[in-house]
Scaffold this motif. Structure first.
Motif, PDB file in Angstrom:
ATOM      1  N   LEU A 198      40.345  44.437  39.840  1.00  0.00           N
ATOM      2  CA  LEU A 198      41.175  43.327  40.319  1.00  0.00           C
ATOM      3  C   LEU A 198      40.451  42.513  41.373  1.00  0.00           C
ATOM      4  CD1 LEU A 198      44.772  44.820  40.613  1.00  0.00           C
ATOM      5  CD2 LEU A 198      43.774  43.452  38.792  1.00  0.00           C
ATOM      6  N   LYS A 199      39.619  43.204  42.148  1.00  0.00           N
ATOM      7  CA  LYS A 199      38.895  42.478  43.200  1.00  0.00           C
ATOM      8  C   LYS A 199      37.959  41.455  42.575  1.00  0.00           C
ATOM      9  CE  LYS A 199      38.983  45.900  46.824  1.00  0.00           C
ATOM     10  NZ  LYS A 199      38.240  46.936  47.503  1.00  0.00           N
ATOM     11  N   SER A 200      37.248  41.854  41.534  1.00  0.00           N
ATOM     12  CA  SER A 200      36.361  40.876  40.900  1.00  0.00           C
ATOM     13  C   SER A 200      37.168  39.833  40.139  1.00  0.00           C
ATOM     14  CB  SER A 200      35.321  41.546  40.013  1.00  0.00           C
ATOM     15  OG  SER A 200      35.734  42.790  39.589  1.00  0.00           O
ATOM     16  N   ALA A 201      38.276  40.285  39.518  1.00  0.00           N
ATOM     17  CA  ALA A 201      39.091  39.330  38.745  1.00  0.00           C
ATOM     18  C   ALA A 201      39.649  38.242  39.649  1.00  0.00           C
ATOM     19  CB  ALA A 201      40.218  40.064  38.036  1.00  0.00           C
ATOM     20  N   MET A 202      40.083  38.616  40.852  1.00  0.00           N
ATOM     21  CA  MET A 202      40.706  37.609  41.719  1.00  0.00           C
ATOM     22  C   MET A 202      39.687  36.617  42.269  1.00  0.00           C
ATOM     23  SD  MET A 202      41.637  39.920  45.067  1.00  0.00           S
ATOM     24  CE  MET A 202      41.823  38.710  46.375  1.00  0.00           C
ATOM     25  N   GLU A 203      38.439  37.048  42.309  1.00  0.00           N
ATOM     26  CA  GLU A 203      37.408  36.148  42.831  1.00  0.00           C
ATOM     27  C   GLU A 203      36.921  35.136  41.793  1.00  0.00           C
ATOM     28  OE1 GLU A 203      34.669  38.979  44.377  1.00  0.00           O
ATOM     29  OE2 GLU A 203      36.101  39.476  45.981  1.00  0.00           O
ATOM     30  N   ASP A 204      37.252  35.392  40.549  1.00  0.00           N
ATOM     31  CA  ASP A 204      36.801  34.487  39.493  1.00  0.00           C
ATOM     32  C   ASP A 204      37.764  33.287  39.401  1.00  0.00           C
ATOM     33  OD1 ASP A 204      36.167  33.188  37.182  1.00  0.00           O
ATOM     34  OD2 ASP A 204      36.009  35.000  35.952  1.00  0.00           O
ATOM     35  N   PRO A 205      37.283  32.088  39.737  1.00  0.00           N
ATOM     36  CA  PRO A 205      38.173  30.914  39.755  1.00  0.00           C
ATOM     37  C   PRO A 205      38.899  30.708  38.432  1.00  0.00           C
ATOM     38  CG  PRO A 205      35.985  30.361  40.597  1.00  0.00           C
ATOM     39  CD  PRO A 205      35.902  31.764  40.065  1.00  0.00           C
ATOM     40  N   GLU A 206      38.285  31.136  37.356  1.00  0.00           N
ATOM     41  CA  GLU A 206      38.925  30.954  36.040  1.00  0.00           C
ATOM     42  C   GLU A 206      40.225  31.728  35.910  1.00  0.00           C
ATOM     43  OE1 GLU A 206      36.589  31.302  32.609  1.00  0.00           O
ATOM     44  OE2 GLU A 206      35.496  29.484  33.109  1.00  0.00           O
ATOM     45  N   ASN A 207      40.331  32.816  36.660  1.00  0.00           N
ATOM     46  CA  ASN A 207      41.550  33.637  36.570  1.00  0.00           C
ATOM     47  C   ASN A 207      42.647  33.166  37.502  1.00  0.00           C
ATOM     48  OD1 ASN A 207      40.264  35.345  34.809  1.00  0.00           O
ATOM     49  ND2 ASN A 207      39.574  36.755  36.389  1.00  0.00           N
ATOM     50  N   GLN A 208      42.281  32.325  38.465  1.00  0.00           N
ATOM     51  CA  GLN A 208      43.230  32.004  39.526  1.00  0.00           C
ATOM     52  C   GLN A 208      44.270  30.986  39.067  1.00  0.00           C
ATOM     53  OE1 GLN A 208      40.583  30.794  42.665  1.00  0.00           O
ATOM     54  NE2 GLN A 208      39.896  32.892  43.062  1.00  0.00           N
ATOM     55  N   GLN A 211      46.175  29.700  44.468  1.00  0.00           N
ATOM     56  CA  GLN A 211      45.524  30.316  45.632  1.00  0.00           C
ATOM     57  C   GLN A 211      45.819  29.526  46.886  1.00  0.00           C
ATOM     58  OE1 GLN A 211      42.060  29.314  47.050  1.00  0.00           O
ATOM     59  NE2 GLN A 211      41.126  28.241  45.331  1.00  0.00           N
ATOM     60  N   ASP A 212      45.929  30.236  47.991  1.00  0.00           N
ATOM     61  CA  ASP A 212      46.007  29.572  49.291  1.00  0.00           C
ATOM     62  C   ASP A 212      45.189  30.398  50.273  1.00  0.00           C
ATOM     63  OD1 ASP A 212      47.566  31.716  50.104  1.00  0.00           O
ATOM     64  OD2 ASP A 212      49.448  30.623  50.124  1.00  0.00           O
ATOM     65  N   GLU A 213      45.374  30.183  51.555  1.00  0.00           N
ATOM     66  CA  GLU A 213      44.526  30.880  52.521  1.00  0.00           C
ATOM     67  C   GLU A 213      44.762  32.386  52.544  1.00  0.00           C
ATOM     68  OE1 GLU A 213      45.003  29.044  56.318  1.00  0.00           O
ATOM     69  OE2 GLU A 213      43.744  27.356  55.757  1.00  0.00           O
ATOM     70  N   GLU A 214      45.969  32.767  52.155  1.00  0.00           N
ATOM     71  CA  GLU A 214      46.346  34.172  52.273  1.00  0.00           C
ATOM     72  C   GLU A 214      46.226  34.966  50.973  1.00  0.00           C
ATOM     73  OE1 GLU A 214      48.004  35.727  55.144  1.00  0.00           O
ATOM     74  OE2 GLU A 214      46.927  34.068  56.049  1.00  0.00           O
ATOM     75  N   VAL A 215      46.575  34.308  49.869  1.00  0.00           N
ATOM     76  CA  VAL A 215      46.710  35.060  48.609  1.00  0.00           C
ATOM     77  C   VAL A 215      46.096  34.329  47.411  1.00  0.00           C
ATOM     78  CG1 VAL A 215      48.894  36.116  49.354  1.00  0.00           C
ATOM     79  CG2 VAL A 215      48.940  34.020  48.013  1.00  0.00           C
ATOM     80  N   ILE A 216      45.912  35.120  46.373  1.00  0.00           N
ATOM     81  CA  ILE A 216      45.467  34.566  45.082  1.00  0.00           C
ATOM     82  C   ILE A 216      46.397  35.139  44.014  1.00  0.00           C
ATOM     83  CG2 ILE A 216      43.600  34.651  43.356  1.00  0.00           C
ATOM     84  CD1 ILE A 216      41.630  34.796  45.719  1.00  0.00           C
TER      85      ILE A 216
END
Ligand code: AMP
Length: 381
Positions: A198-208, A211-216
């Protein structure tokens, strides 16, 4: 002195086998083995630096061999340098190498937060840990490890398991190969344990999705319903167990953005009657806190097992508002380590305000395997 498991086909990097610490190997990305004939827990390897051998215990049902000789299930054989270890069915040849030089520091660079000594309470640590200071310094254990006996296997991947930290502690020593693999560029990318997906998934802009400053917010890769998103904090918080009063605002925010997303996506009048729930799994399989935002139709090809079903329809699914209330009153989240029992409870009907009825047929198909077929009976507003 260090001992490494080395692939004779060069299909992955070397894997560190710390002194007298059992390491479980099998069907896993770290070994590049996807063949279902190979169990995820095929072999348990315990090296002995002093005597320079590795004890190989076969856990999997299909045969493994040393120099062509079969290792019987649940028995232990010695493997020494120069011998060939076939992980399963005379395939995937490996050998072990004992090396004098040790390039300390490569593992520390990756993540200093999960050292063996931090990951196990003192009472659960084995003697060998106390003896192996060098190994202690270098090894780290992820929040979930490779003990997959209870994992819920998806055809598509190893994404779903209800194995948790608690299990790893209870079952003794299980080392994540991701953390013992020697780091070269190739293995650095392949060695990530699935539980950190999940950590890598959330960092991938394609999955987002948001997003805001706190969460994705990302879409659940294996949705268990028609709409299924995960709200993840940017901050590194492994699970609900790690929540404190200071996280109250964050959890409220996670809930709010989840609800806002649902409102936006279901704005269409044909979708307004869809019910949603917002909550956390009591014992999440994936590390990094994630709020499930899930529609209550449970219409999905990925909802395949009783455990999947129960994880969203019993108290294993903890409502976000309950977490908020607990943080408000107690400053922490109550211990839910026995919640796994909910996963094995009988299947129950789910009524949504008595307007929709979902019923579940449990079919015992293959040897003991349980499959769930969910079906929506039309009983609408
Ligand atoms: P749990 O840890 O039990 O709360 O559930 C983890 C959820 O993450 C499951 O619903 C999985 O389908 C989902 N999941 C697993 N891997 C990924 C991924 N790479 N991207 C998005 N969702 C994922």
């Amino acid at each position: 002195m260090e001992c490494y498991l080395t692939c004779l086909n060069n299909s992955h990097g070397e894997i560190l086998l710390p002194d007298r610490v059992p390491v479980v190997v099998g069907r896993m990305p770290e070994l590049g083995i996807t063949d279902k004939v190979c169990s995820r827990n095929q072999l348990e390897l315990t090296s002995n630096y002093h005597s320079k051998y590795v004890l190989v215990k076969r856990l999997g049902s299909n045969p493994s061999q040393i120099d062509g000789i079969e290792i019987e299930r649940n028995t232990t054989s010695k493997l020494i340098s120069g011998q060939k270890l076939f992980i399963v069915n005379m395939k995937y040849p490996h050998c072990v190498k004992f090396k004098d030089s040790c390039d300390q520091g490569i593992h520390e660079e990756r993540d200093s937060s999960h050292h063996v000594k931090d990951s196990f309470p003192p009472s659960k640590r084995t003697k060998s840990y106390n003896k192996t200071d060098a190994a202690k310094k270098k090894l780290k254990i992820k929040n979930a490890t490779t003990n997959n006996h209870d994992c819920l296997e998806d055809e598509s991947s190893s994404e779903y398991s209800f194995k948790s930290n608690e299990d790893n502690v209870q079952s003794g020593v299980k080392i994540s190969l991701a953390e013992t693999t020697k780091t070269d560029k190739k293995s650095a990318t392949t060695s990530k344990h699935w539980s950190s997906g999940l950590k890598s998934a959330m960092e991938d802009p394609e999955n987002q999705v948001f997003q805001d400053e706190e969460v994705i917010i990302i879409k659940d890769k294996y949705p268990k319903a028609r709409f299924h998103w995960l709200v993840l904090p940017r901050k590194n918080i492994p699970s609900i167990k790690h929540l404190k009063q200071e996280h109250l605002k964050l959890i409220k925010h996670m809930l709010e953005v989840g609800q806002a997303l649902v409102n936006k996506k279901t704005d269409d009048s044909s979708l307004t009657s869809i019910k949603f729930r917002y909550g956390f799994h009591a014992i999440a399989s994936m590390s990094q806190l994630h709020l499930h935002v899930i529609s209550q139709d449970f219409s999905s090809k990925f909802l395949k097992t009783k455990k999947h079903w129960n994880s969203f329809t019993t108290d294993y699914f903890v409502d976000a508002n309950d977490i908020i209330a607990e943080l408000k009153t107690n400053g922490e989240v109550k211990n839910r380590s026995s919640s796994r029992l909910f996963l094995d409870t009988g299947l129950r009907f789910v009524h949504c305000n008595c307007l929709q009825l979902y019923f579940v047929i449990c079919l015992q198909l293959f040897a003991g395997a349980t499959f769930v077929v969910s079906h929506r009976k039309i009983c609408r507003l």
